[in-house]
Every structure is written in C-alpha cells, then in structure tokens.
Scaffold this motif. Structure first.
Motif, short mmCIF file in Angstrom:
data_model
loop_
_atom_site.label_atom_id
_atom_site.label_comp_id
_atom_site.label_asym_id
_atom_site.label_seq_id
_atom_site.Cartn_x
_atom_site.Cartn_y
_atom_site.Cartn_z
N ALA A 70 0.82 -1.21 0.00
CA ALA A 70 0.00 0.00 0.00
C ALA A 70 0.86 1.26 0.00
O ALA A 70 0.42 2.32 -0.46
CB ALA A 70 -0.95 0.00 1.20
N LEU A 71 2.10 1.16 0.48
CA LEU A 71 3.04 2.29 0.47
C LEU A 71 3.82 2.38 -0.85
O LEU A 71 4.58 3.31 -1.04
CB LEU A 71 4.04 2.16 1.62
N GLY A 72 3.67 1.38 -1.71
CA GLY A 72 4.36 1.39 -3.00
C GLY A 72 5.40 0.30 -3.16
O GLY A 72 6.02 0.20 -4.22
N ALA A 73 5.65 -0.51 -2.14
CA ALA A 73 6.60 -1.62 -2.26
C ALA A 73 6.03 -2.67 -3.21
O ALA A 73 4.82 -2.73 -3.43
CB ALA A 73 6.87 -2.24 -0.89
N VAL A 74 6.92 -3.49 -3.75
CA VAL A 74 6.52 -4.55 -4.69
C VAL A 74 6.87 -5.90 -4.07
O VAL A 74 8.00 -6.11 -3.62
CB VAL A 74 7.23 -4.37 -6.04
N ARG A 75 5.88 -6.79 -4.08
CA ARG A 75 6.06 -8.14 -3.56
C ARG A 75 6.94 -8.94 -4.51
O ARG A 75 6.77 -8.90 -5.72
CB ARG A 75 4.69 -8.79 -3.44
N GLY A 76 7.88 -9.68 -3.94
CA GLY A 76 8.70 -10.60 -4.71
C GLY A 76 8.34 -12.03 -4.37
O GLY A 76 7.19 -12.34 -4.07
N THR A 77 9.34 -12.87 -4.36
CA THR A 77 9.16 -14.30 -4.10
C THR A 77 9.01 -14.57 -2.61
O THR A 77 9.75 -14.03 -1.79
CB THR A 77 10.38 -15.08 -4.62
#
Length: 145
Positions: A113-120
């Motif tokens: 929600a803050l702009g981070a991107v989910r990885g593995t």
C-alpha cells in the motif's frame, strides 16, 4: 586486541532521497530528524541552498536511537543490478509455520500500500524460516523475515 563497537549508518544511492527516506520511515517506524538549527522546516532549509545542492540527500533515524541512521543520497545513474547488501525487516521473529506466514503477509500488504513490490515468498526449508522478498519504491531489494 579489543575492538570497540561503532555506530554506523546505512547509505542508499537513489533518485529521490526525500521520497525514499519517508518510505523507509513508514516501513521501520523511523522519523525524519529535526531541520538544521536556524530553520523551522526542511523545506526552508532546502530553499536556502543553492539549486545544485537541493534535494541531494535526506536521512531518517530510529527514534529510540538503537538502530542505524539511514542516509539517502541522490546519484545520476539508475539502479542496474541486484543489491549486494539489503535490509531484512524483522516482522516474524520467533514465529514459525502459519503464524509466521500470516505476519509476513500482513506486513507485505501494508508495504504494498506504500508502494513496495512483492517478490518471491521463500518458504521454510527445515533450516531457514519463511521470508518474503520485496522491493522498495525505487526497486531496492529487501526481505521481510
């Protein structure tokens, strides 16, 4: 020979120092330090600088004084390869199995929600517990563990 423990800061090369610093403040519960003496705000300090010195660096601090200072420095080049050093954000310490996965998922959703991107998602393998790879708002890798 005895070595004394030294304080250190972690420095990030980046494109937008203040934006990235404020992101990490939200991630870690850090705070922006007060502006330099003689300035009521960081904006006033920035405006007093020559144009070429504006927006070149920004920092954030652990309000308890225990964690390292984070410094974000503007560089002209973009990120090109995987980080050789990264932060592990410790959200699941002491948790195992489904309880740990739930804690990682909750924090992952907050950071997305803050702009981070989910990885593995790396699942527990009998040696290491589960951890979630992530990228911050400028693509720097970090882990939720």
């Amino acid at each position: 020979m005895t070595t004394t423990i030294k304080k250190f800061q972690v420095t990030f090369d980046c494109a937008e120092p203040e934006r990235l610093a404020r992101f990490w403040c939200e991630v870690l519960g850090y705070v922006v330090p007060p502006p330099p003496e003689g300035f009521a705000t960081w904006e006033a300090h920035r405006d007093a600088l020559p144009p070429e010195e504006r927006d070149t660096a920004f920092a954030c601090l652990d309000p308890s004084g225990v964690g390292p200072r984070l410094l974000f420095m503007k560089v002209p080049e973009g990120k090109a390869v995987k980080n050789r050093v990264h932060l592990d954000v410790r959200v699941g310490t002491g948790l195992v199995g489904e309880e740990r996965l739930a804690a990682l998922e909750t924090e992952c959703a907050r950071l997305e929600a803050l702009g981070a991107v989910r990885g593995t998602l790396l699942r527990a393998d009998g040696v290491n517990e589960s951890c979630q790879n992530m990228q911050d708002i400028e693509g720097n890798e970090f882990c939720l563990d």
